[in-house]
Design a protein around this motif. Structure first.
Motif, mmCIF file in Angstrom:
data_model
loop_
_atom_site.group_PDB
_atom_site.id
_atom_site.type_symbol
_atom_site.label_atom_id
_atom_site.label_comp_id
_atom_site.label_asym_id
_atom_site.label_seq_id
_atom_site.Cartn_x
_atom_site.Cartn_y
_atom_site.Cartn_z
ATOM 1 N N ILE A 187 -41.819 -40.120 5.301
ATOM 2 C CA ILE A 187 -41.492 -41.023 4.970
ATOM 3 C C ILE A 187 -42.844 -41.627 5.496
ATOM 4 C CG2 ILE A 187 -40.686 -43.765 5.434
ATOM 5 C CD1 ILE A 187 -37.683 -42.779 6.290
ATOM 6 N N ASN A 188 -43.471 -42.229 5.975
ATOM 7 C CA ASN A 188 -44.906 -42.499 5.506
ATOM 8 C C ASN A 188 -46.571 -42.690 5.403
ATOM 9 O OD1 ASN A 188 -44.872 -44.394 8.024
ATOM 10 N ND2 ASN A 188 -45.030 -43.118 9.831
ATOM 11 N N LEU A 189 -45.793 -40.427 5.250
ATOM 12 C CA LEU A 189 -46.531 -39.160 3.656
ATOM 13 C C LEU A 189 -46.601 -40.160 2.257
ATOM 14 C CD1 LEU A 189 -47.034 -36.099 4.820
ATOM 15 C CD2 LEU A 189 -48.739 -37.774 4.496
ATOM 16 N N TYR A 190 -44.798 -40.276 1.931
ATOM 17 C CA TYR A 190 -44.759 -41.078 0.861
ATOM 18 C C TYR A 190 -45.194 -42.776 0.558
ATOM 19 C CZ TYR A 190 -41.338 -42.741 -2.838
ATOM 20 O OH TYR A 190 -40.722 -43.141 -3.812
ATOM 21 N N ARG A 191 -44.937 -43.291 2.048
ATOM 22 C CA ARG A 191 -45.349 -44.792 1.387
ATOM 23 C C ARG A 191 -47.099 -44.665 1.480
ATOM 24 N NH1 ARG A 191 -41.792 -47.252 5.957
ATOM 25 N NH2 ARG A 191 -40.195 -47.346 5.185
ATOM 26 N N GLU A 192 -47.689 -43.794 1.816
ATOM 27 C CA GLU A 192 -49.093 -43.825 1.501
ATOM 28 C C GLU A 192 -49.332 -43.416 0.455
ATOM 29 O OE1 GLU A 192 -50.700 -41.479 4.692
ATOM 30 O OE2 GLU A 192 -50.691 -43.093 6.593
ATOM 31 N N LEU A 214 -51.462 -45.118 -3.091
ATOM 32 C CA LEU A 214 -52.038 -44.901 -3.412
ATOM 33 C C LEU A 214 -51.878 -44.804 -5.237
ATOM 34 C CD1 LEU A 214 -55.067 -43.687 -3.528
ATOM 35 C CD2 LEU A 214 -54.176 -41.822 -2.644
ATOM 36 N N TYR A 215 -50.875 -44.217 -5.381
ATOM 37 C CA TYR A 215 -50.118 -44.549 -7.000
ATOM 38 C C TYR A 215 -50.709 -46.042 -7.358
ATOM 39 C CZ TYR A 215 -47.739 -43.399 -10.980
ATOM 40 O OH TYR A 215 -47.399 -44.076 -11.911
#
Length: 364
Positions: free
Chosen positions: A139-144, A148-149
């Motif tokens: 989840i943290n990776l997806y939010r980061e 960024l996107y």
């Protein structure tokens, strides 16, 4: 909203299952109702706590562990704890989530140590903790990546908009320069030539001179036509500003209502004035995106009694906070003053208003 409905339905189904099972097994149904009501109350209060919602989650978990003393079925209690662990992985920040997992593991270990809960309950909770920790990591990776996107997309749109603006301004300046040069040099020479030929034709009736005069007049007419085409083939002045604002409206998802006085679009303002007007309106729209209580903005363009170009930008603002003249507002004021104009920023009722004007002829 869809995710919220799924969460509510899941929680109600789990609690209803516990109540039905407790009732059918002749368990402490009154206690089960009390715990269920308390859990639901805390659950609906949790969104109001924001940064301290870890307290609500931890208290719910401890109440569920404490329900073992009332002989409620451990498997159903574990399902409820699993529900809050999964939801916590989405809603709690990283530090709070890790604390919540540690509270659950430590509580289950103590209950097993004092033989209040079977060992398989601890093993299930450990397995669930590992799964939710992995879930939290992704989840943290997806939010980061999402942040960024969004940042890259925002920068790309800004660069693209700046490139379009610069290209249009440069092209407008080049076309104006070419038109001026053609008018000043070629047009002047052809006019002088035509006058000389006219004088010669008066003095000497010569067919050759008449032919030269026709050619010179035709060349002069074509030059004037080319100059007019260079000036009118692209929008300029306030029209170009409106085109750029319309593009900004599509990118920013604002709804802009234009009120344009008759004749304002044909006013002969310079490229510098066009740039200043656009930058001021752009800053007003940026402020509306950040601080306005509505996605609707009113822009009024007119000509005042002194024949100055006048503009008013209005957007909804309910907040009672005073106006802070930060960098953006100061920069707008300086830009308008550079072209001899004036700018006012004020609030009236529930509206934030930016009002300004500048003369069509720039002051020296």
């Amino acid at each position: 909203m869809k995710n919220l409905s799924i969460r509510y339905v899941s929680l109600f189904v789990l609690i209803a299952t516990i109540l039905v099972h407790t009732y059918n097994s002749a368990g402490p149904i009154t206690y089960a109702f009390f715990i269920s009501a308390l859990i639901l109350s805390l659950y609906f209060i949790t969104p109001l706590l924001k940064k301290t919602r870890i307290i609500s989650y931890s208290f719910i978990a401890l109440m569920l562990f404490g329900s073992v003393f009332a002989s409620l079925d451990i498997m159903y209690l574990l399902l409820l704890i699993a529900f809050f662990m999964i939801e916590g992985s989405f809603l709690l920040n990283s530090k709070s989530f890790y604390v919540f997992i540690m509270i659950i593991i430590l509580s289950s270990f103590l209950f097993v140590l004092f033989q209040l809960m079977p060992l398989y309950g601890l093993l299930i909770l450990i397995a669930l903790s590992v799964c939710t920790l992995f879930m939290r990591y992704y989840i943290n990776l997806y939010r980061e990546k999402s942040v960024l996107y969004e940042n890259i997309l925002g920068q790309f749109r800004s660069l693209k908009r700046l490139a379009v603006e610069q290209e249009q301004l440069v092209r407008a300046e080049e076309r104006t320069k070419i038109a001026r040069d053609m008018h000043d040099s070629v047009g002047h020479n052809l006019t002088a030539l035509l006058m000389r030929v006219e004088m010669l034709s008066i003095q000497n009736e010569n067919e050759a001179l008449d032919e030269i005069k026709k050619i010179a007049r035709k060349s002069l007419d074509e030059t004037r036509y080319a100059v007019r085409q260079l000036k009118s083939s692209e929008t300029y002045g306030i029209q170009s500003v409106l085109q750029l604002i319309r593009k900004l409206e599509m990118e920013s998802r604002l709804h802009i209502r234009f009120t344009i006085e008759k004749g304002i679009l044909s006013l002969p303002i310079s490229n510098k004035q066009s740039v200043v007007l656009y930058r001021v309106l752009q800053e007003c729209l940026t402020n509306a995106m950040k601080y306005s209580d509505s996605k609707e903005v009113d822009i009024i363009l007119s000509q005042d009694s002194l024949q100055n170009v006048s503009f008013i930008v209005k957007n909804k603002s309910i907040a009672l906070t005073p106006i802070i003249h930060g960098f953006g507002l100061k920069n707008m004021s300086e830009r308008v003053h550079e072209i001899g104009g004036e700018l006012r920023v004020y609030k009236t009722g529930q509206q934030f208003i930016v009002e300004g004007s500048f003369p069509m002829k720039e002051r020296a």
